[in-house]
Design an enzyme around this catalytic site. Sequence first.
Site, PDB file in Angstrom:
ATOM      1  N   HIS A  54       0.856  -1.196   0.000  1.00  0.00           N
ATOM      2  CA  HIS A  54       0.000   0.000   0.000  1.00  0.00           C
ATOM      3  C   HIS A  54       0.889   1.242   0.000  1.00  0.00           C
ATOM      4  O   HIS A  54       1.055   1.919   1.009  1.00  0.00           O
ATOM      5  CB  HIS A  54      -0.914  -0.004   1.228  1.00  0.00           C
ATOM      6  N   HIS A  87       1.805   4.938  -1.561  1.00  0.00           N
ATOM      7  CA  HIS A  87       1.585   6.156  -2.344  1.00  0.00           C
ATOM      8  C   HIS A  87       2.975   6.625  -2.770  1.00  0.00           C
ATOM      9  O   HIS A  87       3.776   7.046  -1.930  1.00  0.00           O
ATOM     10  CB  HIS A  87       0.928   7.249  -1.504  1.00  0.00           C
ATOM     11  N   LYS A 125      -6.555   0.010  -8.639  1.00  0.00           N
ATOM     12  CA  LYS A 125      -6.978   0.521  -7.334  1.00  0.00           C
ATOM     13  C   LYS A 125      -8.256   1.337  -7.472  1.00  0.00           C
ATOM     14  O   LYS A 125      -8.315   2.301  -8.227  1.00  0.00           O
ATOM     15  CB  LYS A 125      -5.872   1.392  -6.733  1.00  0.00           C
ATOM     16  N   HIS A 181     -10.600   3.855  -5.482  1.00  0.00           N
ATOM     17  CA  HIS A 181     -10.487   4.765  -4.340  1.00  0.00           C
ATOM     18  C   HIS A 181     -11.693   5.683  -4.297  1.00  0.00           C
ATOM     19  O   HIS A 181     -12.110   6.227  -5.318  1.00  0.00           O
ATOM     20  CB  HIS A 181      -9.205   5.597  -4.441  1.00  0.00           C
ATOM     21  N   HIS A 225     -10.565   1.043  -1.680  1.00  0.00           N
ATOM     22  CA  HIS A 225     -10.820   1.969  -0.572  1.00  0.00           C
ATOM     23  C   HIS A 225     -12.267   2.386  -0.763  1.00  0.00           C
ATOM     24  O   HIS A 225     -12.586   3.111  -1.703  1.00  0.00           O
ATOM     25  CB  HIS A 225      -9.839   3.140  -0.678  1.00  0.00           C
ATOM     26  N   HIS A 229      -6.922  -0.839   4.454  1.00  0.00           N
ATOM     27  CA  HIS A 229      -7.306  -0.334   5.787  1.00  0.00           C
ATOM     28  C   HIS A 229      -8.750  -0.723   6.117  1.00  0.00           C
ATOM     29  O   HIS A 229      -9.640   0.118   6.244  1.00  0.00           O
ATOM     30  CB  HIS A 229      -7.088   1.173   5.929  1.00  0.00           C
ATOM     31  N   HIS A 251      -6.374  14.005   2.298  1.00  0.00           N
ATOM     32  CA  HIS A 251      -7.534  13.920   1.410  1.00  0.00           C
ATOM     33  C   HIS A 251      -8.058  15.286   0.986  1.00  0.00           C
ATOM     34  O   HIS A 251      -9.201  15.416   0.565  1.00  0.00           O
ATOM     35  CB  HIS A 251      -8.622  13.058   2.057  1.00  0.00           C
ATOM     36  N   ASP A 271       0.675   2.664   3.763  1.00  0.00           N
ATOM     37  CA  ASP A 271      -0.054   3.871   3.352  1.00  0.00           C
ATOM     38  C   ASP A 271       0.893   5.069   3.377  1.00  0.00           C
ATOM     39  O   ASP A 271       0.579   6.136   3.897  1.00  0.00           O
ATOM     40  CB  ASP A 271      -1.258   4.113   4.256  1.00  0.00           C
TER      41      ASP A 271
END
Length: 569
Positions: A136, A138, A219, A221, A248, A274, A322, A362
């Site tokens: 995971h 980024h 992915k 999201h 996610h 998560h 976010h 993450d």
Amino acid sequence: MPFKISRQAYAETYGPTKGDRIRLADTDLILEVEQDHTHYGDEVKFGGGKVIRDGMGQSQQSRDNGVVDTVITNALILDWWGIVKADIGIKDGKISGIGKAGNPDTQEGVNIIVGASTEAIAGEGSIITAGAIDSHIHFICPQQIETALASGVTTMLGGGTGPATGTNATTCTPGAFHISRMLQSAEGFPVNLGFFGKGNATNKAALEEQVRAGACGLKLHEDWGTTPACIDSCLSVADQLDVQVCIHTDTLNEAGFVEDTIKAIRGRTIHTFHTEGAGGGHAPDIIKICGESNVIPSSTNPTRPFTLNTLEEHLDMLMVCHHLDPKIPEDVAFAESRIRRETIAAEDILHDLGAFSIIASDSQAMGRVGEVISRTFQTAHKMKVQRGALPEDNQRNDNHRLKRYISKVTINPAIAHGISAHVGSVEVGKLADLVLWKPGFFGIKPDLVVKGGCIAWAQMGDANASIPTPQPVHGRPMFSSFGKAINPTCLTFLSESAIDAGVPERLKLERSYAPVKDTRKISKQSMKLNDARPKIEVDPQTYEVFANGELLTCEPAELLPLAQRYLLL
């Protein structure tokens, strides 16, 4: 005449043997050696006056006749399949043997031949694990890679293009252009890498082109819109092209609730990120999805384990990652809905039961890339302190618990993402991605990181000193982290359809590469020692979590091992 030696003297010379026990760093976790394959009285060891000398433990054979490139002597292996003392042979960058090293002309039972072509790494007194896999990531900044390698991570899977706003929030490398640039960038980094495309589209062609461009997974999201239609479309493409889908889910429950997501998945294999929910997902009950047989649930490390500080730090992290505005009440409410004491506490216990299968970082997006392994074993320690020994363990050791937790960062992410043929465990035929730990620093500071059979990272002293050990000693990159040595020692993972389409040749990639395979027929039952499927219920008012009717709750930790005792910063 046989010579008798005390256990203490033997351990000091050759490392611990069967029946010996070791405390891991400053945790309460105890490891006990289950088997020893090195043959008492016939062990190999390098050094002045030692065994690996010509005509003694070193044979006259050539490399073409089976001599290994590197031998790690008297290593104590901790892996999902066991805790054993053995020599490890490495040839052509892969593990070629586990067992007894030496000279078959003078020693019995040798299955790892040492010769003039062999380098030696002393494993006496060290614990060896497979290089960890962080699934995971980024990819916000390239400096993450050195930090991860320094912690014992040798494979990084995720998405991103750098510090773009989308990457700060989502693990997606969107589109063929960005996927191509990231694949080319990967040529310079001494770890295995793979990139996820953006899975949020109902038009399957927009997803297929990303997989064929080189994405090793997709992915979904919520920040891009994880609707039931997108979920169905993405999984359909994944089934067609054999890549994993990571998800996610929809925190705000705008497009549906957790039951609607489960319905949209329709029993197909999926990796839920998560899964507790603080990192994002249907509030307040995404955690119940971990009981589904087709779902591979993982955690990210900011909630590992539950401590006095966990809740307090999450709100600010979430607002930044976010792209939320603290001046907008709705943004604050969105953030607060994800942070629940009750579900984070339950997450600890679900890991200990083997219901959560994977732990990842993450990285820089509510997680710390250099703390995957340490947070994993902090969780194991906390659970031993609060819950006692597992039923499979006893008062002498925590072997089953240790094997369960090491699996969460090695073999299970490898299986989940279709790369277990190459990495994820200490087994013959796999890439020699190995981490050597001194027991007092286990889980927090590796002594050596071997990448593809060569040392890529090590604790090293002053380069101007007369010996390697004078202070300051700290982790530093080694020779195989530089130049063209990276190409044969590291893998880039691609979809098989991208390889068939000639992506490596078109992009002029020089690194070794491998296809992801067999991602679509696996299930929770494929997860080693982490395949429990309890029926999870969440009280919508109190957020209390129940597994098979039993309340899951624990207190936050006030003090943790593998923390400030080891770190200046």
